[in-house]
Design an enzyme around this catalytic site. Structure first.
Site, PDB file in Angstrom:
ATOM      1  N   ILE A  56       1.742 -47.408 -54.024  1.00  0.00           N
ATOM      2  CA  ILE A  56       0.637 -47.472 -53.064  1.00  0.00           C
ATOM      3  C   ILE A  56      -0.524 -48.243 -53.674  1.00  0.00           C
ATOM      4  O   ILE A  56      -1.062 -47.851 -54.707  1.00  0.00           O
ATOM      5  CB  ILE A  56       0.188 -46.041 -52.672  1.00  0.00           C
ATOM      6  N   ASP A  57      -0.880 -49.325 -53.053  1.00  0.00           N
ATOM      7  CA  ASP A  57      -2.022 -50.113 -53.486  1.00  0.00           C
ATOM      8  C   ASP A  57      -2.950 -50.415 -52.304  1.00  0.00           C
ATOM      9  O   ASP A  57      -4.152 -50.130 -52.346  1.00  0.00           O
ATOM     10  CB  ASP A  57      -1.537 -51.430 -54.126  1.00  0.00           C
ATOM     11  N   SER A  58      -2.390 -50.946 -51.232  1.00  0.00           N
ATOM     12  CA  SER A  58      -3.232 -51.370 -50.102  1.00  0.00           C
ATOM     13  C   SER A  58      -4.086 -50.234 -49.542  1.00  0.00           C
ATOM     14  O   SER A  58      -5.249 -50.457 -49.179  1.00  0.00           O
ATOM     15  CB  SER A  58      -2.365 -51.956 -48.979  1.00  0.00           C
TER      16      SER A  58
ATOM     17  N   ASP B  55       3.606 -53.656 -63.014  1.00  0.00           N
ATOM     18  CA  ASP B  55       4.080 -53.818 -61.635  1.00  0.00           C
ATOM     19  C   ASP B  55       4.466 -55.289 -61.413  1.00  0.00           C
ATOM     20  O   ASP B  55       3.675 -56.191 -61.714  1.00  0.00           O
ATOM     21  CB  ASP B  55       2.924 -53.410 -60.702  1.00  0.00           C
TER      22      ASP B  55
ATOM     23  N   ASP C  45      10.675 -58.015 -61.872  1.00  0.00           N
ATOM     24  CA  ASP C  45      10.984 -58.347 -60.478  1.00  0.00           C
ATOM     25  C   ASP C  45      11.576 -59.750 -60.424  1.00  0.00           C
ATOM     26  O   ASP C  45      10.851 -60.746 -60.321  1.00  0.00           O
ATOM     27  CB  ASP C  45       9.726 -58.253 -59.620  1.00  0.00           C
TER      28      ASP C  45
ATOM     29  N   SER D 152      -0.672 -54.723 -62.223  1.00  0.00           N
ATOM     30  CA  SER D 152       0.022 -55.965 -61.844  1.00  0.00           C
ATOM     31  C   SER D 152      -0.392 -57.086 -62.798  1.00  0.00           C
ATOM     32  O   SER D 152      -1.350 -56.943 -63.572  1.00  0.00           O
ATOM     33  CB  SER D 152      -0.342 -56.361 -60.411  1.00  0.00           C
TER      34      SER D 152
ATOM     35  N   SER E  48       2.253 -48.350 -48.502  1.00  0.00           N
ATOM     36  CA  SER E  48       0.977 -47.907 -47.938  1.00  0.00           C
ATOM     37  C   SER E  48       1.150 -47.621 -46.452  1.00  0.00           C
ATOM     38  O   SER E  48       1.990 -48.236 -45.783  1.00  0.00           O
ATOM     39  CB  SER E  48      -0.100 -48.985 -48.138  1.00  0.00           C
TER      40      SER E  48
ATOM     41  N   HIS F  59       8.632 -49.921 -52.911  1.00  0.00           N
ATOM     42  CA  HIS F  59       7.386 -50.704 -52.950  1.00  0.00           C
ATOM     43  C   HIS F  59       6.825 -50.767 -51.533  1.00  0.00           C
ATOM     44  O   HIS F  59       7.460 -50.330 -50.579  1.00  0.00           O
ATOM     45  CB  HIS F  59       7.689 -52.129 -53.447  1.00  0.00           C
TER      46      HIS F  59
ATOM     47  N   HIS G 160       4.763 -55.403 -48.510  1.00  0.00           N
ATOM     48  CA  HIS G 160       3.456 -55.317 -49.177  1.00  0.00           C
ATOM     49  C   HIS G 160       2.296 -55.647 -48.234  1.00  0.00           C
ATOM     50  O   HIS G 160       2.477 -56.380 -47.272  1.00  0.00           O
ATOM     51  CB  HIS G 160       3.412 -56.277 -50.368  1.00  0.00           C
TER      52      HIS G 160
END
Ligand code: G3H
Ligand code: 13P
Ligand code: ZN
Length: 333
Positions: free
Chosen positions: A278-280, A94, A116, A56, A237, A234, A190
Protein backbone atom coordinates in the site's frame (compact mmCIF):
# COMPACT_ATOMS: atom_id res chain seq x y z
CA UNK A 1 28.78 -4.60 4.64
CA UNK A 2 25.99 -4.09 7.19
CA UNK A 3 23.91 -7.05 8.28
CA UNK A 4 20.26 -6.30 8.98
CA UNK A 5 20.33 -8.46 12.10
CA UNK A 6 22.71 -5.96 13.68
CA UNK A 7 20.09 -3.25 13.04
CA UNK A 8 17.38 -5.20 14.89
CA UNK A 9 15.47 -5.96 11.68
CA UNK A 10 14.04 -9.33 10.63
CA UNK A 11 13.62 -10.99 7.25
CA UNK A 12 10.23 -12.16 5.98
CA UNK A 13 10.61 -15.95 6.23
CA UNK A 14 9.01 -16.70 9.58
CA UNK A 15 6.64 -13.75 9.33
CA UNK A 16 5.20 -15.04 6.04
CA UNK A 17 4.96 -18.65 7.19
CA UNK A 18 2.88 -17.52 10.17
CA UNK A 19 0.74 -15.21 8.05
CA UNK A 20 -0.07 -17.92 5.50
CA UNK A 21 -0.92 -20.39 8.27
CA UNK A 22 -2.91 -17.80 10.21
CA UNK A 23 -4.96 -16.40 7.33
CA UNK A 24 -3.77 -12.80 7.53
CA UNK A 25 -1.39 -10.56 5.57
CA UNK A 26 1.54 -8.36 6.55
CA UNK A 27 1.27 -4.69 5.59
CA UNK A 28 4.00 -3.37 3.32
CA UNK A 29 3.86 0.41 3.54
CA UNK A 30 6.14 2.57 1.40
CA UNK A 31 8.01 5.41 3.06
CA UNK A 32 10.05 8.33 1.76
CA UNK A 33 10.24 10.67 4.74
CA UNK A 34 10.20 10.95 8.51
CA UNK A 35 6.48 11.57 8.97
CA UNK A 36 5.52 8.48 6.98
CA UNK A 37 7.98 6.38 8.95
CA UNK A 38 6.79 7.74 12.29
CA UNK A 39 3.17 6.98 11.40
CA UNK A 40 3.97 3.44 10.24
CA UNK A 41 5.91 2.65 13.42
CA UNK A 42 3.33 4.25 15.70
CA UNK A 43 0.54 2.23 14.03
CA UNK A 44 2.49 -1.04 14.10
CA UNK A 45 3.60 -0.53 17.72
CA UNK A 46 0.10 0.33 18.86
CA UNK A 47 -1.48 -2.68 17.16
CA UNK A 48 1.51 -5.03 17.68
CA UNK A 49 1.51 -5.86 13.99
CA UNK A 50 4.53 -7.09 12.06
CA UNK A 51 5.33 -4.53 9.40
CA UNK A 52 7.33 -4.16 6.21
CA UNK A 53 8.98 -0.79 5.60
CA UNK A 54 9.13 -0.55 1.88
CA UNK A 55 11.64 1.59 0.01
CA UNK A 56 11.45 2.06 -3.76
CA UNK A 57 14.32 3.05 -6.02
CA UNK A 58 12.64 6.46 -6.23
CA UNK A 59 12.50 6.73 -2.44
CA UNK A 60 16.18 5.88 -2.25
CA UNK A 61 16.99 8.62 -4.69
CA UNK A 62 14.68 11.08 -2.95
CA UNK A 63 15.69 10.54 0.65
CA UNK A 64 19.27 9.31 0.27
CA UNK A 65 20.14 5.66 0.76
CA UNK A 66 22.35 6.19 3.81
CA UNK A 67 19.79 8.28 5.60
CA UNK A 68 17.06 5.72 4.88
CA UNK A 69 19.13 2.92 6.36
CA UNK A 70 19.71 4.87 9.55
CA UNK A 71 16.04 5.83 9.65
CA UNK A 72 15.14 2.13 9.55
CA UNK A 73 17.61 1.42 12.35
CA UNK A 74 16.12 4.32 14.29
CA UNK A 75 12.66 2.91 13.64
CA UNK A 76 13.50 -0.23 15.62
CA UNK A 77 14.69 1.86 18.57
CA UNK A 78 11.65 4.12 18.27
CA UNK A 79 9.31 1.09 18.26
CA UNK A 80 10.86 -0.12 21.51
CA UNK A 81 10.59 3.36 22.99
CA UNK A 82 6.88 3.22 22.19
CA UNK A 83 6.59 0.08 24.31
CA UNK A 84 6.73 -2.57 21.56
CA UNK A 85 8.98 -5.08 23.24
CA UNK A 86 9.75 -7.32 20.27
CA UNK A 87 9.28 -5.28 17.11
CA UNK A 88 9.12 -7.30 13.91
CA UNK A 89 10.21 -4.84 11.28
CA UNK A 90 11.43 -5.68 7.77
CA UNK A 91 13.34 -3.22 5.60
CA UNK A 92 12.45 -4.15 2.04
CA UNK A 93 13.49 -2.90 -1.39
CA UNK A 94 10.37 -2.40 -3.51
CA UNK A 95 10.63 -3.08 -7.26
CA UNK A 96 14.38 -3.54 -7.51
CA UNK A 97 15.14 -3.47 -11.20
CA UNK A 98 18.74 -4.71 -11.34
CA UNK A 99 21.13 -7.07 -9.60
CA UNK A 100 23.34 -4.11 -8.63
CA UNK A 101 20.51 -2.27 -6.87
CA UNK A 102 19.44 -5.40 -4.99
CA UNK A 103 23.04 -6.17 -4.01
CA UNK A 104 23.57 -2.63 -2.79
CA UNK A 105 20.49 -2.90 -0.55
CA UNK A 106 21.56 -6.30 0.82
CA UNK A 107 25.00 -4.82 1.55
CA UNK A 108 23.46 -1.79 3.29
CA UNK A 109 21.31 -3.66 5.78
CA UNK A 110 18.01 -4.39 4.02
CA UNK A 111 16.47 -7.62 5.28
CA UNK A 112 14.43 -8.30 2.15
CA UNK A 113 14.60 -7.28 -1.49
CA UNK A 114 12.29 -7.50 -4.45
CA UNK A 115 13.70 -8.17 -7.86
CA UNK A 116 11.07 -7.10 -10.36
CA UNK A 117 12.11 -8.59 -13.67
CA UNK A 118 8.49 -9.21 -14.64
CA UNK A 119 8.79 -7.07 -17.75
CA UNK A 120 11.57 -9.33 -19.12
CA UNK A 121 10.98 -12.50 -21.12
CA UNK A 122 10.29 -15.53 -18.88
CA UNK A 123 13.78 -17.10 -18.99
CA UNK A 124 15.48 -13.73 -18.39
CA UNK A 125 13.17 -13.07 -15.45
CA UNK A 126 14.20 -16.45 -14.00
CA UNK A 127 17.91 -15.85 -14.57
CA UNK A 128 17.95 -12.40 -12.95
CA UNK A 129 15.68 -13.39 -10.06
CA UNK A 130 17.88 -16.43 -9.36
CA UNK A 131 21.04 -14.33 -9.42
CA UNK A 132 19.55 -11.98 -6.81
CA UNK A 133 18.23 -14.86 -4.67
CA UNK A 134 21.60 -16.64 -4.73
CA UNK A 135 23.37 -13.48 -3.58
CA UNK A 136 20.81 -12.42 -0.96
CA UNK A 137 20.50 -15.86 0.59
CA UNK A 138 24.18 -15.86 1.53
CA UNK A 139 23.21 -13.18 4.06
CA UNK A 140 19.82 -14.66 4.96
CA UNK A 141 18.05 -11.80 3.16
CA UNK A 142 14.71 -12.92 1.70
CA UNK A 143 13.75 -12.30 -1.93
CA UNK A 144 10.47 -11.46 -3.61
CA UNK A 145 10.22 -12.02 -7.36
CA UNK A 146 7.36 -11.22 -9.72
CA UNK A 147 5.61 -13.19 -12.40
CA UNK A 148 2.86 -11.63 -14.51
CA UNK A 149 2.40 -8.00 -15.41
CA UNK A 150 0.32 -5.49 -13.50
CA UNK A 151 -1.52 -2.79 -15.37
CA UNK A 152 -0.42 0.79 -14.79
CA UNK A 153 3.01 2.06 -13.99
CA UNK A 154 5.50 -0.15 -12.12
CA UNK A 155 8.09 2.35 -10.95
CA UNK A 156 9.69 3.48 -14.18
CA UNK A 157 8.48 0.47 -16.15
CA UNK A 158 5.24 1.35 -17.86
CA UNK A 159 3.21 -1.76 -18.44
CA UNK A 160 0.93 -0.96 -21.33
CA UNK A 161 -0.46 -4.48 -21.48
CA UNK A 162 -1.11 -6.30 -18.24
CA UNK A 163 -1.48 -10.04 -18.09
CA UNK A 164 -2.43 -12.26 -15.20
CA UNK A 165 0.16 -14.61 -13.76
CA UNK A 166 -0.11 -17.97 -15.51
CA UNK A 167 -0.68 -20.64 -12.85
CA UNK A 168 1.04 -23.24 -15.03
CA UNK A 169 4.33 -21.31 -14.70
CA UNK A 170 4.51 -20.72 -10.94
CA UNK A 171 6.05 -24.04 -9.85
CA UNK A 172 8.81 -23.85 -12.46
CA UNK A 173 9.45 -20.16 -11.69
CA UNK A 174 9.61 -20.41 -7.92
CA UNK A 175 11.70 -23.57 -7.86
CA UNK A 176 14.20 -22.37 -10.46
CA UNK A 177 14.63 -18.88 -8.98
CA UNK A 178 14.67 -19.97 -5.33
CA UNK A 179 12.61 -16.89 -4.46
CA UNK A 180 11.01 -16.75 -1.01
CA UNK A 181 7.77 -15.10 -2.10
CA UNK A 182 6.01 -14.44 -5.36
CA UNK A 183 4.28 -11.26 -6.48
CA UNK A 184 1.44 -12.08 -8.83
CA UNK A 185 -0.91 -10.27 -11.14
CA UNK A 186 -4.60 -10.98 -10.50
CA UNK A 187 -6.17 -7.64 -11.35
CA UNK A 188 -4.54 -5.14 -8.98
CA UNK A 189 -2.62 -2.21 -10.40
CA UNK A 190 -0.43 0.63 -9.17
CA UNK A 191 -1.50 4.20 -8.49
CA UNK A 192 -4.78 6.00 -7.81
CA UNK A 193 -6.27 5.27 -11.23
CA UNK A 194 -6.31 1.51 -11.27
CA UNK A 195 -9.05 1.08 -13.80
CA UNK A 196 -10.26 2.97 -16.82
CA UNK A 197 -13.91 4.05 -16.60
CA UNK A 198 -14.74 1.64 -19.44
CA UNK A 199 -13.50 -1.30 -17.29
CA UNK A 200 -15.89 -0.31 -14.49
CA UNK A 201 -19.58 0.07 -13.93
CA UNK A 202 -20.98 3.20 -12.29
CA UNK A 203 -23.02 3.19 -9.07
CA UNK A 204 -26.25 4.97 -10.08
CA UNK A 205 -26.73 6.38 -6.55
CA UNK A 206 -23.30 7.88 -5.95
CA UNK A 207 -22.04 8.22 -9.52
CA UNK A 208 -18.80 6.55 -8.43
CA UNK A 209 -16.93 3.96 -10.45
CA UNK A 210 -17.27 0.34 -9.33
CA UNK A 211 -14.14 -1.61 -10.33
CA UNK A 212 -14.10 -5.14 -11.74
CA UNK A 213 -13.41 -7.85 -9.13
CA UNK A 214 -9.98 -9.40 -8.61
CA UNK A 215 -9.35 -12.72 -10.38
CA UNK A 216 -9.80 -14.96 -7.33
CA UNK A 217 -10.02 -18.00 -9.60
CA UNK A 218 -6.43 -17.34 -10.80
CA UNK A 219 -5.27 -16.74 -7.22
CA UNK A 220 -6.79 -20.01 -6.03
CA UNK A 221 -5.25 -21.93 -8.94
CA UNK A 222 -1.84 -20.51 -8.01
CA UNK A 223 -2.38 -21.49 -4.38
CA UNK A 224 -3.21 -25.03 -5.43
CA UNK A 225 0.02 -25.28 -7.42
CA UNK A 226 2.14 -23.87 -4.57
CA UNK A 227 0.51 -24.90 -1.31
CA UNK A 228 1.64 -22.66 1.54
CA UNK A 229 3.97 -20.57 -0.63
CA UNK A 230 3.89 -16.83 0.24
CA UNK A 231 2.06 -14.75 -2.35
CA UNK A 232 2.33 -10.96 -2.62
CA UNK A 233 -0.17 -8.44 -3.94
CA UNK A 234 1.14 -5.16 -5.30
CA UNK A 235 -1.09 -2.27 -6.27
CA UNK A 236 -3.44 -2.86 -3.35
CA UNK A 237 -4.52 0.63 -2.39
CA UNK A 238 -8.26 1.09 -2.09
CA UNK A 239 -8.27 4.80 -2.96
CA UNK A 240 -10.65 5.78 -0.13
CA UNK A 241 -13.23 8.12 -1.59
CA UNK A 242 -13.27 10.29 1.53
CA UNK A 243 -9.69 11.33 0.79
CA UNK A 244 -10.44 11.90 -2.87
CA UNK A 245 -13.40 14.09 -1.86
CA UNK A 246 -11.33 16.15 0.61
CA UNK A 247 -8.62 16.64 -2.02
CA UNK A 248 -11.16 17.68 -4.64
CA UNK A 249 -13.01 19.98 -2.20
CA UNK A 250 -9.78 21.79 -1.38
CA UNK A 251 -8.48 22.63 -4.81
CA UNK A 252 -7.30 19.21 -6.00
CA UNK A 253 -8.31 17.42 -9.14
CA UNK A 254 -8.59 13.63 -8.98
CA UNK A 255 -11.61 12.72 -11.08
CA UNK A 256 -12.63 9.04 -11.12
CA UNK A 257 -9.73 7.82 -8.97
CA UNK A 258 -10.58 4.25 -8.01
CA UNK A 259 -8.90 1.38 -6.15
CA UNK A 260 -9.34 -2.19 -4.92
CA UNK A 261 -12.31 -2.59 -2.53
CA UNK A 262 -11.15 -3.44 0.97
CA UNK A 263 -13.48 -6.46 1.30
CA UNK A 264 -11.61 -8.09 -1.56
CA UNK A 265 -8.26 -7.46 0.11
CA UNK A 266 -9.64 -8.89 3.35
CA UNK A 267 -10.70 -11.96 1.39
CA UNK A 268 -7.26 -12.24 -0.26
CA UNK A 269 -5.52 -11.91 3.13
CA UNK A 270 -7.22 -15.11 4.28
CA UNK A 271 -5.53 -17.01 1.44
CA UNK A 272 -1.83 -17.52 0.71
CA UNK A 273 -1.57 -13.78 0.11
CA UNK A 274 0.68 -12.78 3.00
CA UNK A 275 2.02 -9.36 1.93
CA UNK A 276 -0.13 -6.50 0.71
CA UNK A 277 1.51 -3.39 -0.72
CA UNK A 278 0.00 0.00 0.00
CA UNK A 279 1.47 3.29 -1.11
CA UNK A 280 -1.12 5.37 -2.98
CA UNK A 281 -3.57 5.41 -0.06
CA UNK A 282 -0.92 7.00 2.14
CA UNK A 283 -0.18 9.57 -0.55
CA UNK A 284 -3.88 10.41 -0.69
CA UNK A 285 -4.22 10.63 3.10
CA UNK A 286 -1.24 12.99 3.34
CA UNK A 287 -2.35 15.12 0.43
CA UNK A 288 -5.90 15.43 1.77
CA UNK A 289 -4.67 16.56 5.20
CA UNK A 290 -2.19 19.05 3.79
CA UNK A 291 -4.62 20.51 1.23
CA UNK A 292 -7.20 21.02 3.97
CA UNK A 293 -4.77 23.01 6.12
CA UNK A 294 -3.55 25.08 3.16
CA UNK A 295 -7.11 25.85 2.10
CA UNK A 296 -8.54 26.59 5.55
CA UNK A 297 -5.50 28.37 7.02
CA UNK A 298 -3.83 30.26 4.20
CA UNK A 299 -1.62 32.10 6.71
CA UNK A 300 -0.05 28.89 8.00
CA UNK A 301 3.58 28.39 7.07
CA UNK A 302 5.01 26.20 9.83
CA UNK A 303 5.57 22.78 8.19
CA UNK A 304 4.76 21.04 11.47
CA UNK A 305 1.24 22.49 11.26
CA UNK A 306 0.50 20.63 8.03
CA UNK A 307 2.89 17.67 8.22
CA UNK A 308 1.60 16.96 11.75
CA UNK A 309 -2.04 16.51 10.60
CA UNK A 310 -0.74 14.53 7.62
CA UNK A 311 1.12 12.18 9.96
CA UNK A 312 -1.96 11.79 12.15
CA UNK A 313 -4.07 10.93 9.08
CA UNK A 314 -1.47 8.36 8.02
CA UNK A 315 -1.48 6.70 11.42
CA UNK A 316 -5.28 6.41 11.36
CA UNK A 317 -5.09 4.91 7.85
CA UNK A 318 -2.40 2.37 8.79
CA UNK A 319 -4.23 1.23 11.93
CA UNK A 320 -7.40 0.79 9.88
CA UNK A 321 -5.58 -1.33 7.29
CA UNK A 322 -3.87 -3.48 9.94
CA UNK A 323 -6.98 -4.06 12.05
CA UNK A 324 -9.83 -4.12 9.54
CA UNK A 325 -8.29 -5.20 6.24
CA UNK A 326 -5.13 -7.28 6.67
CA UNK A 327 -5.87 -8.83 10.05
CA UNK A 328 -2.29 -8.58 11.30
CA UNK A 329 -2.97 -6.85 14.64
CA UNK A 330 -1.57 -8.68 17.64
CA UNK A 331 0.62 -10.97 15.54
CA UNK A 332 3.93 -9.51 16.79
CA UNK A 333 3.69 -9.31 20.55
O1 G3H B 1 4.95 0.51 -6.78
C1 G3H B 1 5.51 1.59 -6.64
C2 G3H B 1 5.45 2.30 -5.36
O2 G3H B 1 4.20 2.92 -5.19
C3 G3H B 1 6.59 3.26 -5.24
O3 G3H B 1 6.43 4.35 -6.06
O4 G3H B 1 8.55 4.59 -7.35
O5 G3H B 1 7.02 6.54 -6.98
O6 G3H B 1 8.36 5.60 -5.10
P1 G3H B 1 7.68 5.33 -6.40
P1 13P C 1 -0.55 1.17 -4.71
O1 13P C 1 -0.19 2.14 -5.77
O2 13P C 1 -1.87 0.51 -5.01
O3 13P C 1 -0.52 1.74 -3.34
O4 13P C 1 0.54 -0.02 -4.74
C1 13P C 1 1.78 0.14 -4.11
C2 13P C 1 2.74 -0.92 -4.47
O5 13P C 1 2.44 -1.94 -5.05
C3 13P C 1 4.15 -0.70 -4.09
O6 13P C 1 4.98 -1.68 -4.60
ZN1 ZN D 1 4.37 -2.48 -6.44
Amino acid sequence: MVNYKDLGLVNTREMFAKAVAGGYAIPAFNFNNMEQLQAIIQAAAETKSPVILQVSKGARNYANQTLLRYMAEGAVAYAKELGWEHPQIVLHLDHGDSFELCKSCVDMGFSSVMIDASSLPYEENIALSKKVADYAHQYDVTVEAELGVLAGVEDEVAAEESHYTRPEEVIDFSSRTGCDSLAISVGTSHGAYKFKPEQCTRDPKTGRLVPPPLAFDVLHEIEKKLPGFPIVLHGSSSVPQEYVDIINEHGGKLPDAVGIPEEQLREASKSAVCKINIDSDSRLAMTAAIRKVFDEKPGEFDPRKYLGPARAALKTLYIHKIVNVLGSAGKAR
